[in-house]
Design an enzyme around this catalytic site. Structure first.
Site, PDB file in Angstrom:
ATOM      1  N   ALA A 157      -3.320   3.640  -2.509  1.00 54.98           N
ATOM      2  CA  ALA A 157      -3.319   2.544  -3.477  1.00 54.98           C
ATOM      3  C   ALA A 157      -3.000   1.248  -2.746  1.00 54.98           C
ATOM      4  O   ALA A 157      -2.171   1.223  -1.834  1.00 54.98           O
ATOM      5  CB  ALA A 157      -2.292   2.792  -4.567  1.00 54.98           C
ATOM      6  N   ALA A 214       0.835  -1.201   0.000  1.00 57.60           N
ATOM      7  CA  ALA A 214       0.000   0.000   0.000  1.00 57.60           C
ATOM      8  C   ALA A 214       0.869   1.249   0.000  1.00 57.60           C
ATOM      9  O   ALA A 214       2.002   1.240   0.504  1.00 57.60           O
ATOM     10  CB  ALA A 214      -0.933   0.012   1.219  1.00 57.60           C
ATOM     11  N   ASP A 215       0.330   2.310  -0.566  1.00 58.24           N
ATOM     12  CA  ASP A 215       0.991   3.613  -0.520  1.00 58.24           C
ATOM     13  C   ASP A 215      -0.078   4.688  -0.389  1.00 58.24           C
ATOM     14  O   ASP A 215      -1.148   4.584  -0.988  1.00 58.24           O
ATOM     15  CB  ASP A 215       1.822   3.859  -1.781  1.00 58.24           C
ATOM     16  CG  ASP A 215       2.674   5.114  -1.652  1.00 58.24           C
ATOM     17  OD1 ASP A 215       3.707   5.054  -0.955  1.00 58.24           O
ATOM     18  OD2 ASP A 215       2.300   6.160  -2.213  1.00 58.24           O
ATOM     19  N   THR A 216       0.235   5.697   0.424  1.00 55.65           N
ATOM     20  CA  THR A 216      -0.711   6.790   0.663  1.00 55.65           C
ATOM     21  C   THR A 216      -0.079   8.108   0.257  1.00 55.65           C
ATOM     22  O   THR A 216       1.084   8.377   0.578  1.00 55.65           O
ATOM     23  CB  THR A 216      -1.127   6.843   2.145  1.00 55.65           C
ATOM     24  OG1 THR A 216      -1.750   5.601   2.494  1.00 55.65           O
ATOM     25  CG2 THR A 216      -2.103   7.980   2.404  1.00 55.65           C
TER      26      THR A 216
END
Length: 281
Positions: free
Chosen positions: A132, A95-97
């Site tokens: 994501a 995940a990436d924010t």
């Protein structure tokens, strides 16, 4: 009397049980870990350092940039898992924010002055938070028989800050929670005092849209022994939301590592994206 023939149908052969699904969170974030735990997902943490440098074309397209970083994080862990001669069924979650304000991507601040700049920019404005999630499925019945597939989506929420004074910004930065957070604030911590409104899922803002994840992969909520079900989830298509899926069979570990490295450099046409609708909080 003649013997009667046995007319009972033969018993069906027992189905081979599917292997248990090993769920791996490719993140050291305690917030993502807590969100998954609260949702009842059984998993282990395996994080890996990745290059988060973004090319100019990705910097100009935040959703694509966010997806690319999530895929890099998950893909790096998949490489490490396969290098350990892993066998079984696994789902690796990366995940990436990102915080996006007027087209500019705000990642984690690199300095105190950078954090101040971000908070001043966000003050009194509505910005977008993108998270994501990239889920990689690994099927390895034996070390030299490996199949891979992945799906990536982006979830978004809109966050509105109240007007902040310089004193409020300095006071918040003294709390020390800014420097490992995208946009230099933590909505689940003291940063909640900076926020006037959130439109969308709060877990997206925190860093992992678990609700959306379990919607896409409902079997993860009961992940004790769901190898076959989870594998089928990867190929589930919902209307026109799924653009394309990618899967490959890799006969050897060295070739798996090479193919993964090549795949992570490929264009984003191999991932999926579906913007979520905002909702009043």
């Amino acid at each position: 009397m003649e013997n009667e023939q046995n007319t009972q149908p033969a018993a069906a052969p027992a189905e081979t049980p599917m292997p248990a699904l090993d769920i791996v969170l490719a993140s050291a974030s305690p917030r993502r870990k807590q969100l998954l735990e609260d949702a009842g997902v059984r998993f282990v943490v395996h994080a890996s350092e990745v290059d988060e440098t973004l090319e100019p074309d990705l910097l100009a397209d935040p959703p694509e940039a966010c997806k690319k970083l999530a895929e890099r994080k998950a893909g790096a862990v998949v490489q490490e898992v396969l290098a350990e001669d892993y066998t079984g069924m696994a789902a690796v979650i990366g995940a990436d924010t990102m915080v996006v304000c007027e087209g500019e991507i705000f990642g984690k601040p690199v300095s105190l002055s950078d954090a101040k700049r971000m908070l001043r920019c966000l003050s009194g404005r509505t910005h977008e938070v993108l998270t994501a999630v990239s889920v990689w499925m690994v099927a390895a019945p034996e070390p030299e028989n490996i199949s891979l597939g992945f799906r990536t989506f982006v979830d978004r929420s809109a966050v509105t800050f109240r007007e902040l004074t310089d004193e409020e910004i300095v006071d918040y930065l003294r709390k020390g929670e800014s420097f490992d957070k995208a946009g230099a604030y933590a909505v689940q911590g003291a940063g909640a005092d900076l926020v006037a409104r959130v439109d969308g899922a709060m877990d997206t803002v925190i860093g992992l849209p678990v609700g959306r994840l379990l919607e896409e992969f409902p079997d993860f909520a009961g992940s004790a022994s769901l190898g076959g079900c989870a594998a089928r989830s990867l190929g589930r298509v919902e209307g026109s939301h799924i653009e394309m899926r990618f899967a490959c069979a890799l006969p050897t570990i060295p070739r798996a590592a090479t193919a993964l490295a090549d795949l992570l450099r490929q264009p984003m046409a191999f991932s999926t994206y579906r913007p979520s609708s905002h909702c009043e909080m």
